[in-house]
Enzyme design. Sequence first.
Site, PDB file in Angstrom:
ATOM      1  N   LYS A  36     -31.315  10.162   5.872  1.00 12.50           N
ATOM      2  CA  LYS A  36     -30.753   9.856   4.551  1.00 12.50           C
ATOM      3  C   LYS A  36     -29.264  10.148   4.523  1.00 12.50           C
ATOM      4  CE  LYS A  36     -31.789  14.213   2.288  1.00 12.50           C
ATOM      5  NZ  LYS A  36     -32.296  14.843   1.098  1.00 12.50           N
ATOM      6  N   GLY A  37     -28.574   9.438   3.644  1.00 10.67           N
ATOM      7  CA  GLY A  37     -27.141   9.642   3.488  1.00 10.67           C
ATOM      8  C   GLY A  37     -26.857  10.082   2.076  1.00 10.67           C
ATOM      9  N   GLY A  38     -25.626   9.867   1.622  1.00  7.74           N
ATOM     10  CA  GLY A  38     -25.238  10.286   0.281  1.00  7.74           C
ATOM     11  C   GLY A  38     -26.126   9.645  -0.779  1.00  7.74           C
ATOM     12  N   ALA A  40     -28.528   6.757   0.186  1.00  7.98           N
ATOM     13  CA  ALA A  40     -29.663   5.996   0.714  1.00  7.98           C
ATOM     14  C   ALA A  40     -30.677   6.854   1.450  1.00  7.98           C
ATOM     15  CB  ALA A  40     -29.136   4.934   1.663  1.00  7.98           C
ATOM     16  N   CYS A  42     -33.451   5.952   4.524  1.00  8.19           N
ATOM     17  CA  CYS A  42     -33.750   4.863   5.451  1.00  8.19           C
ATOM     18  C   CYS A  42     -35.119   5.055   6.088  1.00  8.19           C
ATOM     19  CB  CYS A  42     -32.698   4.802   6.552  1.00  8.19           C
ATOM     20  SG  CYS A  42     -31.180   4.062   5.982  1.00  8.19           S
ATOM     21  N   LYS A  57     -32.664   0.277   4.271  1.00  3.94           N
ATOM     22  CA  LYS A  57     -31.815   1.252   3.567  1.00  3.94           C
ATOM     23  C   LYS A  57     -32.161   1.124   2.090  1.00  3.94           C
ATOM     24  CE  LYS A  57     -26.944   2.431   3.132  1.00  3.94           C
ATOM     25  NZ  LYS A  57     -25.674   2.560   3.844  1.00  3.94           N
ATOM     26  N   GLU A 106     -30.595  -4.303  10.961  1.00  9.35           N
ATOM     27  CA  GLU A 106     -30.985  -4.177  12.374  1.00  9.35           C
ATOM     28  C   GLU A 106     -31.344  -2.716  12.649  1.00  9.35           C
ATOM     29  OE1 GLU A 106     -27.634  -5.231  14.781  1.00  9.35           O
ATOM     30  OE2 GLU A 106     -28.704  -4.893  16.660  1.00  9.35           O
ATOM     31  N   ASP A 151     -14.554   4.491   7.350  1.00  7.48           N
ATOM     32  CA  ASP A 151     -15.454   5.644   7.489  1.00  7.48           C
ATOM     33  C   ASP A 151     -16.019   5.706   8.909  1.00  7.48           C
ATOM     34  OD1 ASP A 151     -16.696   7.917   6.536  1.00  7.48           O
ATOM     35  OD2 ASP A 151     -18.394   6.857   5.637  1.00  7.48           O
ATOM     36  N   GLY A 155     -21.469   9.691  13.026  1.00  5.85           N
ATOM     37  CA  GLY A 155     -22.716   9.385  12.311  1.00  5.85           C
ATOM     38  C   GLY A 155     -22.845   7.935  11.884  1.00  5.85           C
TER      39      GLY A 155
HETATM   40  P1  ADP Z   1     -25.398   6.398   3.067  1.00  7.52           P
HETATM   41  O1  ADP Z   1     -24.646   5.107   2.872  1.00  7.52           O
HETATM   42  O2  ADP Z   1     -26.148   6.815   1.833  1.00  7.52           O
HETATM   43  O3  ADP Z   1     -24.545   7.506   3.646  1.00  7.52           O
HETATM   44  P2  ADP Z   1     -26.385   5.730   5.712  1.00  7.52           P
HETATM   45  O4  ADP Z   1     -26.041   4.309   5.894  1.00  7.52           O
HETATM   46  O5  ADP Z   1     -25.492   6.738   6.379  1.00  7.52           O
HETATM   47  O6  ADP Z   1     -26.530   6.079   4.151  1.00  7.52           O
HETATM   48  O7  ADP Z   1     -27.884   5.962   6.200  1.00  7.52           O
HETATM   49  C1  ADP Z   1     -28.521   7.219   6.110  1.00  7.52           C
HETATM   50  C2  ADP Z   1     -29.206   7.600   7.426  1.00  7.52           C
HETATM   51  O8  ADP Z   1     -30.208   6.626   7.739  1.00  7.52           O
HETATM   52  C3  ADP Z   1     -28.298   7.614   8.634  1.00  7.52           C
HETATM   53  O9  ADP Z   1     -27.662   8.828   8.824  1.00  7.52           O
HETATM   54  C4  ADP Z   1     -29.282   7.308   9.777  1.00  7.52           C
HETATM   55  O10 ADP Z   1     -29.945   8.494  10.159  1.00  7.52           O
HETATM   56  C5  ADP Z   1     -30.256   6.361   9.132  1.00  7.52           C
HETATM   57  N1  ADP Z   1     -29.879   4.948   9.385  1.00  7.52           N
HETATM   58  C6  ADP Z   1     -28.986   4.198   8.675  1.00  7.52           C
HETATM   59  N2  ADP Z   1     -28.894   2.941   9.154  1.00  7.52           N
HETATM   60  C7  ADP Z   1     -29.761   2.890  10.209  1.00  7.52           C
HETATM   61  C8  ADP Z   1     -30.131   1.843  11.148  1.00  7.52           C
HETATM   62  N3  ADP Z   1     -29.593   0.623  11.075  1.00  7.52           N
HETATM   63  N4  ADP Z   1     -31.049   2.137  12.098  1.00  7.52           N
HETATM   64  C9  ADP Z   1     -31.581   3.390  12.169  1.00  7.52           C
HETATM   65  N5  ADP Z   1     -31.286   4.397  11.324  1.00  7.52           N
HETATM   66  C10 ADP Z   1     -30.385   4.166  10.350  1.00  7.52           C
END
Ligand code: ADP
Length: 188
Positions: A36-38, A40, A42, A57, A106, A151, A155
């Site tokens: 997960k991110g801020g 999303a 996933c 996402k 992807e 950005d 990560g």
């Molecule tokens: P946010 O925009 O909320 O920061 P991210 O795009 O960084 O979210 O996604 C959150 C996490 O999900 C990532 O740190 C990663 O662990 C996982 N993730 C994101 N995109 C992918 C992808 N295309 N394939 C595999 N894991 C992904």
Amino acid sequence: MSASQSGSRKEDIPIPDIVIDPSTNVRYMRGKFLGKGGFARCYELTDLNTKEIYAGKIVSKQLLTKQHQKEKMTQEIAIHRAVHHQHIVEFYSFFEDDQNVYIILELCRRRSLMEMHKRRKAITEPETRYFMRQIVLACQYLHDNRIIHRDLKLGNLFLNDDMELKIGDFGLATRVDFEGERKKTLCG
Ligand code: ADP
């Protein structure tokens, strides 16, 4: 399992096991939690027709209440869906239901350079050359299309099964409207 390990936050409502794109009727089965991110969360999402596995996402609409948050999400989608390159995470589609926005990406199963760096501590010079070339090719493509990512960090440099690097997360990306334009937004 703690809330953070399972990828849930207290403000998040559960994501259904089967997710349906209402415009195409494609049904996806929610699988492994990827991270997960801020905003999303996933998950692996399997297209039940083709059995193709994607990274889904998923952003809760509860986190998109303010106008500027909605605009950022719209901007991320508009920019990411328009770019196609071997070293950029491919954006396949997006849709929404009452609770969430879903972005079908992807799948990068080998996670990112951040996890690789944590695990390995050091990256060798030939590996660095290998990754740098792919980052530069993707940036060259973005800049030729007047897009700046803003950005780039370990990560956000994802790796697929073949250890190919893919730039992802266009949450802070923007378009440069004219040659020489200076953006003033503080990023990160
Ligand atoms: P946010 O925009 O909320 O920061 P991210 O795009 O960084 O979210 O996604 C959150 C996490 O999900 C990532 O740190 C990663 O662990 C996982 N993730 C994101 N995109 C992918 C992808 N295309 N394939 C595999 N894991 C992904």
